[in-house]
Design an enzyme around this catalytic site. Structure first.
Site, PDB file in Angstrom:
ATOM      1  N   SER A  46       0.826  -1.216   0.000  1.00 40.31           N
ATOM      2  CA  SER A  46       0.000   0.000   0.000  1.00 40.31           C
ATOM      3  C   SER A  46       0.856   1.261   0.000  1.00 40.31           C
ATOM      4  O   SER A  46       2.061   1.205   0.174  1.00 40.31           O
ATOM      5  CB  SER A  46      -0.912   0.019   1.225  1.00 40.31           C
ATOM      6  OG  SER A  46      -1.510  -1.222   1.404  1.00 40.31           O
ATOM      7  N   ASP A  47       0.175   2.398  -0.152  1.00 45.76           N
ATOM      8  CA  ASP A  47       0.862   3.695  -0.100  1.00 45.76           C
ATOM      9  C   ASP A  47       0.691   4.326   1.270  1.00 45.76           C
ATOM     10  O   ASP A  47       0.655   5.547   1.398  1.00 45.76           O
ATOM     11  CB  ASP A  47       0.285   4.644  -1.155  1.00 45.76           C
ATOM     12  CG  ASP A  47       0.256   4.023  -2.530  1.00 45.76           C
ATOM     13  OD1 ASP A  47       1.316   3.600  -3.004  1.00 45.76           O
ATOM     14  OD2 ASP A  47      -0.844   3.947  -3.118  1.00 45.76           O
ATOM     15  N   SER A  64       0.597   8.274   5.516  1.00 42.68           N
ATOM     16  CA  SER A  64       0.044   8.312   4.172  1.00 42.68           C
ATOM     17  C   SER A  64       1.166   8.792   3.262  1.00 42.68           C
ATOM     18  O   SER A  64       1.624   9.918   3.374  1.00 42.68           O
ATOM     19  CB  SER A  64      -1.138   9.279   4.111  1.00 42.68           C
ATOM     20  OG  SER A  64      -1.586   9.383   2.788  1.00 42.68           O
ATOM     21  N   ARG A  65       1.643   7.883   2.411  1.00 46.29           N
ATOM     22  CA  ARG A  65       2.878   8.193   1.696  1.00 46.29           C
ATOM     23  C   ARG A  65       2.720   9.130   0.511  1.00 46.29           C
ATOM     24  O   ARG A  65       3.639   9.838   0.182  1.00 46.29           O
ATOM     25  CB  ARG A  65       3.566   6.891   1.252  1.00 46.29           C
ATOM     26  CG  ARG A  65       4.269   6.239   2.405  1.00 46.29           C
ATOM     27  CD  ARG A  65       5.072   5.018   1.997  1.00 46.29           C
ATOM     28  NE  ARG A  65       5.084   4.117   3.130  1.00 46.29           N
ATOM     29  CZ  ARG A  65       4.395   2.988   3.209  1.00 46.29           C
ATOM     30  NH1 ARG A  65       3.669   2.596   2.191  1.00 46.29           N
ATOM     31  NH2 ARG A  65       4.442   2.242   4.284  1.00 46.29           N
ATOM     32  N   VAL A  66       1.591   9.140  -0.138  1.00 46.09           N
ATOM     33  CA  VAL A  66       1.466  10.039  -1.291  1.00 46.09           C
ATOM     34  C   VAL A  66       0.391  11.100  -1.096  1.00 46.09           C
ATOM     35  O   VAL A  66       0.325  12.065  -1.844  1.00 46.09           O
ATOM     36  CB  VAL A  66       1.183   9.262  -2.605  1.00 46.09           C
ATOM     37  CG1 VAL A  66       2.327   8.350  -2.936  1.00 46.09           C
ATOM     38  CG2 VAL A  66      -0.113   8.496  -2.511  1.00 46.09           C
TER      39      VAL A  66
END
Ligand SMILES: Nc1ncnc2c1ncn2[C@@H]1O[C@H](COP(=O)(O)OP(=O)(O)O)[C@@H](O)[C@H]1O
Ligand SMILES: [Mg+2]
Length: 496
Positions: free
Chosen positions: A337-338, A363-365
């Protein structure tokens, strides 16, 4: 005996026309039956995921291919079948009907209605397994998916096309977060698909009920393979639902899909793998479990302008035991997941709702997709809140004498109170921005957190009624000093 010649001629003609090559008809035989699975001999030309038919009318699909046999997963009950019965190929891959007509419906993973209404009329079907878009067909994640949950939108913003895992122990509010996100799409441009895998029907009905009462049921679709459904239906559910979602995505529309949950999906995959004698690996899962979920979640994407600029955002849900995020399936899903929203049993017990663990969530993006105005007011929030939670732990061993510390604790307690949100109480993004701007300006320092719920509801009409805030509301990309001050004033005016 007139006519004999004619008969003879006709016979000759038939003989001449008859194809004399070997006629190929593939028929297989059931060697063995186990729960939801058949071992079949024959059918040498069968392909993976091809539908096969049994004499009772039951259908299944090819799950594994060995040299001398194959395994077929049932999509219908195997009642009436036994070893020695015939199996025939259909030549078609397992597929699902797609199209507008599915919206507002409750269907099984093959598109069969579960809501008592007639079968949806669709003109197109798509294979359940489809390749993920190539890199060149994708664009960067840049627009937000608003969940209406302050703790998500402010701290772990999700972008369109992102895959954000919701993970935590049972009964910690995972489903509720996803459902609140679906409900918040009411009146917007998102189509929502909720995929129930291996759940009890009562739990699924609660979600359907929530959407019917508070959401936009006409733009929501439920794909349900409940706990008692054939394992094959549970197995194919997330893939089939994704094919349905892609039909909208590829027409430039925006889709939010919730897989509830992939832990149960992994368990079904393990069960089928063990029954078909695949070599078990870690925690008895077959070696391909990572690839299985990776190829599912790779299909979420923000599409490039040339591909219509649609998006598919995924919220897969996973359940863990005893807080163990490092078990096999959780680590796999986290790495696919991102980002992840981790719910905590401890916070849930301490009445924090949603019970999101700020330290473990990321939350990476999504940050790139967060509204500029939100970024301007939420910048310090996460650090302040995390510090507060830490200090709170330590303060159990003795109070803080230091005035500065006390002030930071008080500020942290205000953040905790702001982030607290009951179910079905979405906070519009402008209200979130106003609240955080007020927090930042110290306008909430003297306020009683007991009034925060009322404050959240009272603010929306005030903001809407303010013509000077129209541009910001339409597109909260930037927060000017004047707008910020105005928002803080509105909050002050509403506060008792
Ligand atoms: N924000 C919230 N406010 C109040 N109750 C909540 C909230 N989130 C969840 N709950 C309640 O907690 C229980 C568990 O929630 P659920 O979403 O079903 O958990 P999970 O999916 O993690 O098992 C449900 O009874 C739900 O109504
Ligand atoms: Mg749940």
């Amino acid at each position: 005996m007139s006519g004999t010649d004619g008969d003879l001629d006709a016979l000759k003609a038939r003989v001449e026309q008859a194809a004399l090559g070997p006629s190929v008809e593939e028929r297989g035989t059931i060697l063995a039956l186990a729960d939801g699975l058949a071992t079949v001999s024959g059918l040498p030309g069968a392909e993976l995921n091809e539908l096969v038919a049994f004499p009772t009318g039951a259908r299944g699909f090819v799950m594994t291919l060995d040299e001398d046999k194959l395994h077929v997963t049932f999509l219908d009950p195997a009642t009436g079948l036994s070893a020695g019965d015939a199996v025939s190929r259909t030549g078609t891959l397992i597929s699902v009907p797609v199209g507008e007509a599915l919206l507002g419906r409750v269907i099984d993973p093959l598109g069969r209605p579960l809501d008592g209404k007639p079968a949806p009329t669709t003109s197109e079907a798509r294979p359940a397994e489809r390749p993920a878009p190539a890199i060149i067909e994708r664009d960067f994640v840049s627009e937000p998916v608003e969940t209406g949950l302050l703790a998500v939108d402010a701290l772990f913003a999700i972008g369109r096309g992102q895959r954000e895992l919701i993970i935590g122990e049972r009964q910690t509010g995972k489903t509720s977060i996803a459902v609140d996100a679906i409900l918040n799409q009411k009146g917007g441009d998102m189509i929502c698909i909720y995929v129930a895998i291996g759940q009890r029907l009562s739990a699924v009905s609660r979600v359907i009920d929530a959407v019917e009462r508070r959401g936009d049921p006409a733009r929501t679709l439920f794909v349900v393979a409940e706990a008692t459904a054939e394992p094959g239906l549970q197995w194919i559910a997330p893939f089939a639902a994704t094919s349905i979602a892609e039909w909208f995505r590829d027409r430039g529309q925006h889709v939010l899909i919730v897989y509830d949950d992939l832990t149960k999906h992994a368990a079904t995959h393990r069960e089928l793998a063990l029954l078909s004698h695949q070599p078990p690996g870690r925690e008895a899962y077959p070696g391909d479990i990572f690839y299985l979920h990776a190829r599912l979640l790779e299909r979420s994407a923000k599409m490039s302008a040339a591909k219509g600029a649609g998006s598919l955002t995924a919220l897969p849900i996973a359940e863990i035991e005893a807080g163990n995020l490092s078990a096999y399936i959780p680590t796999n899903l986290i790495s696919i997941s991102d980002g992840q929203i981790v719910t905590s049993a401890q916070l849930f017990a301490a009445n924090q709702r949603p019970a999101i663990d700020v330290g473990l969530s990321v939350s990476r993006v999504g940050g790139k997709a967060q509204w500029g105005a939100m970024k301007a007011v939420a910048g310090r929030l996460r650090l302040d809140y995390a510090q507060y939670l830490e200090m709170k732990m330590f303060s159990r061993f003795g109070g803080f004498g230091d005035a500065a510390m006390k002030a930071r604790m008080a500020h942290g307690a205000k953040i905790a109170a702001l982030l607290n949100q009951p179910r079905f109480a979405p906070v519009p993004v402008m209200v979130q921005i106003a609240l955080l701007a007020a927090l930042d300006a110290g306008a909430l320092d003297a306020a009683d957190p007991a009034g925060f719920e009322a404050l959240k509801t009272a603010l929306a009409p005030r903001i809407a009624a303010e013509p000077r805030l129209k541009a910001l509301s339409d597109h909260p990309a930037k927060l000017s000093d004047a707008d910020r001050a105005l928002l803080v004033d509105l909050v002050k005016a509403v506060l008792p």
